[in-house]
Write a protein that holds these residues in place. Structure first.
Motif, PDB file in Angstrom:
ATOM      1  N   GLU A 127      10.895  -7.565   9.768  1.00  0.00           N
ATOM      2  CA  GLU A 127      10.797  -6.509   8.813  1.00  0.00           C
ATOM      3  C   GLU A 127      11.750  -6.856   7.320  1.00  0.00           C
ATOM      4  N   GLU A 128      12.660  -7.647   7.602  1.00  0.00           N
ATOM      5  CA  GLU A 128      13.541  -8.156   6.845  1.00  0.00           C
ATOM      6  C   GLU A 128      12.878  -9.336   5.713  1.00  0.00           C
ATOM      7  N   THR A 129      11.731  -9.639   6.144  1.00  0.00           N
ATOM      8  CA  THR A 129      10.982 -10.280   5.206  1.00  0.00           C
ATOM      9  C   THR A 129       9.639  -9.881   4.673  1.00  0.00           C
ATOM     10  N   LEU A 130       9.731  -8.437   4.765  1.00  0.00           N
ATOM     11  CA  LEU A 130       8.637  -7.744   4.103  1.00  0.00           C
ATOM     12  C   LEU A 130       8.763  -7.653   2.502  1.00  0.00           C
ATOM     13  N   ASN A 131       7.461  -8.067   2.025  1.00  0.00           N
ATOM     14  CA  ASN A 131       7.512  -8.270   0.704  1.00  0.00           C
ATOM     15  C   ASN A 131       7.940  -9.613   0.237  1.00  0.00           C
ATOM     16  N   LEU A 132       7.968 -10.692   0.974  1.00  0.00           N
ATOM     17  CA  LEU A 132       8.074 -11.965   0.670  1.00  0.00           C
ATOM     18  C   LEU A 132       7.165 -12.901   1.048  1.00  0.00           C
ATOM     19  N   ALA A 133       6.836 -13.685   0.093  1.00  0.00           N
ATOM     20  CA  ALA A 133       5.767 -14.570   0.310  1.00  0.00           C
ATOM     21  C   ALA A 133       5.932 -15.505   1.836  1.00  0.00           C
ATOM     22  N   PRO A 134       4.926 -15.947   2.657  1.00  0.00           N
ATOM     23  CA  PRO A 134       5.181 -16.551   3.798  1.00  0.00           C
ATOM     24  C   PRO A 134       5.933 -17.690   3.519  1.00  0.00           C
ATOM     25  N   ALA A 135       5.948 -18.570   2.210  1.00  0.00           N
ATOM     26  CA  ALA A 135       6.639 -19.543   1.856  1.00  0.00           C
ATOM     27  C   ALA A 135       8.097 -19.350   1.827  1.00  0.00           C
ATOM     28  N   SER A 136       8.486 -18.134   1.006  1.00  0.00           N
ATOM     29  CA  SER A 136       9.803 -17.573   1.140  1.00  0.00           C
ATOM     30  C   SER A 136      10.374 -17.202   2.509  1.00  0.00           C
ATOM     31  N   LEU A 165       3.277  -3.115  15.951  1.00  0.00           N
ATOM     32  CA  LEU A 165       2.591  -3.153  14.626  1.00  0.00           C
ATOM     33  C   LEU A 165       2.485  -1.960  14.193  1.00  0.00           C
ATOM     34  N   ALA A 166       3.113  -1.427  13.111  1.00  0.00           N
ATOM     35  CA  ALA A 166       2.885  -0.308  12.663  1.00  0.00           C
ATOM     36  C   ALA A 166       2.789  -0.129  11.088  1.00  0.00           C
ATOM     37  N   LYS A 167       2.549   0.990  10.723  1.00  0.00           N
ATOM     38  CA  LYS A 167       2.343   1.121   9.133  1.00  0.00           C
ATOM     39  C   LYS A 167       3.427   0.560   8.397  1.00  0.00           C
ATOM     40  N   ASN A 168       2.936  -0.333   7.511  1.00  0.00           N
ATOM     41  CA  ASN A 168       3.938  -1.067   6.462  1.00  0.00           C
ATOM     42  C   ASN A 168       4.951  -1.750   7.277  1.00  0.00           C
ATOM     43  N   LYS A 169       4.636  -2.242   8.524  1.00  0.00           N
ATOM     44  CA  LYS A 169       5.288  -3.281   9.282  1.00  0.00           C
ATOM     45  C   LYS A 169       4.647  -4.015  10.224  1.00  0.00           C
ATOM     46  N   CYS A 170       3.748  -4.874   9.424  1.00  0.00           N
ATOM     47  CA  CYS A 170       2.803  -5.913  10.000  1.00  0.00           C
ATOM     48  C   CYS A 170       3.450  -7.045   9.488  1.00  0.00           C
ATOM     49  N   PRO A 203       3.260 -12.537  -1.756  1.00  0.00           N
ATOM     50  CA  PRO A 203       3.795 -11.403  -0.962  1.00  0.00           C
ATOM     51  C   PRO A 203       3.279 -10.240  -0.835  1.00  0.00           C
ATOM     52  N   HIS A 204       3.381  -9.239   0.141  1.00  0.00           N
ATOM     53  CA  HIS A 204       2.763  -8.017   0.384  1.00  0.00           C
ATOM     54  C   HIS A 204       3.848  -6.978   0.837  1.00  0.00           C
ATOM     55  N   THR A 205       3.798  -5.967   0.504  1.00  0.00           N
ATOM     56  CA  THR A 205       4.950  -4.967   0.658  1.00  0.00           C
ATOM     57  C   THR A 205       5.186  -4.660   2.064  1.00  0.00           C
ATOM     58  N   TRP A 206       3.811  -4.609   2.811  1.00  0.00           N
ATOM     59  CA  TRP A 206       3.753  -4.260   4.011  1.00  0.00           C
ATOM     60  C   TRP A 206       3.750  -5.214   5.212  1.00  0.00           C
ATOM     61  N   LEU A 207       4.019  -6.625   4.599  1.00  0.00           N
ATOM     62  CA  LEU A 207       3.792  -7.687   5.595  1.00  0.00           C
ATOM     63  C   LEU A 207       4.910  -8.556   5.524  1.00  0.00           C
ATOM     64  N   GLY A 208       5.548  -8.520   6.685  1.00  0.00           N
ATOM     65  CA  GLY A 208       6.735  -9.601   7.004  1.00  0.00           C
ATOM     66  C   GLY A 208       6.141 -10.713   7.649  1.00  0.00           C
TER      67      GLY A 208
END
Length: 220
Positions: A127-136, A165-170, A203-208
């Motif tokens: 969750e702490e990496t939500l909205n971070l690109a996988p590279a970051s 696996l939950a809404k906005n926490k994928c 990045p995606h807001t819903w994807l860590g």
């Protein structure tokens, strides 16, 4: 109030029972007794490796019993996943080309044990990496002395803990790569888990990006 007592032996038995209930022995062309006997040697390692780890939450769990593609294909195992409290089976994104999945191998840093099953410890959906690109996200993960999850490990996470696996926490599975900029990820689509892919730099807001301890314990 005292935190719940976590018993690793009981949890290992629960995970194994769940896999049997879902039909994993048949997928592997094994009897139930043979399947249980195959993974039973990991029980002692689960107890030792989970010592001191807290009880499972929706976002973080002490260990996973991971079944690999040596026993069953990604598509077979994915079809046995569901969202918490739901029944629709997980499925593969249509953007995966024919024969694409076998090309996604664990990155060399993971040192994934050979064989049909192994243990993964201290697993977090990121969750702490939500909205971070996988590279970051990789910089964050490795900076914590952790490593990303593979496709097999992501499927195990959703199989054994559907609420992870939950809404906005994928979560992305940066531990499996195929030599290009694609990164596998599991998210929610049409009321079910879907294994798709995103770009390493997007990045995606819903994807860590899910991660775990570097330690992985195999059968050998």
């Amino acid at each position: 109030m005292e935190p719940p007592v976590f018993d690793a032996a009981t949890e290992f038995d629960r995970q194994l029972d769940r896999l049997v209930e879902l039909g994993y022995p048949a997928l592997a062309d094994l009897t139930e007794d043979a399947f249980r006997g195959l993974v039973a040697p990991l029980r002692a390692a689960a107890i030792t490796g989970a010592a001191g780890l807290p009880a499972p939450t929706e976002g973080r769990v002490p260990f996973l019993l991971v079944i690999t593609r040596d026993l069953a294909t990604v598509e077979q195992r994915l079809a046995l996943t569901t969202l918490a409290g739901k029944r629709k089976p997980g499925f593969l994104d249509r953007h995966y080309g024919e024969d694409d999945l076998p090309k996604f191998d664990p990155i060399k840093e993971l040192e994934v044990p050979a064989g049909p099953a192994y243990l993964l410890f201290d697993v977090d959906r990121g969750e702490e990496t939500l909205n971070l690109a996988p590279a970051s996200a990789m910089e964050v993960i490795t900076g914590q002395d952790r490593l990303p999850l593979t496709i097999d490990e992501g499927i195990a996470f959703v199989t054994l803990y559907p609420a992870a696996l939950a809404k906005n926490k994928c979560f992305s599975l940066v531990g499996s790569r195929c030599g290009d900029k694609r990164v596998p990820a599991i998210w929610i689509s049409q009321g079910a888990p879907k294994l798709g892919w995103c770009w390493y730099g997007n990045p995606h807001t819903w994807l860590g990006s899910a991660s775990a301890r570097p330690q992985r314990v195999g059968l050998e």
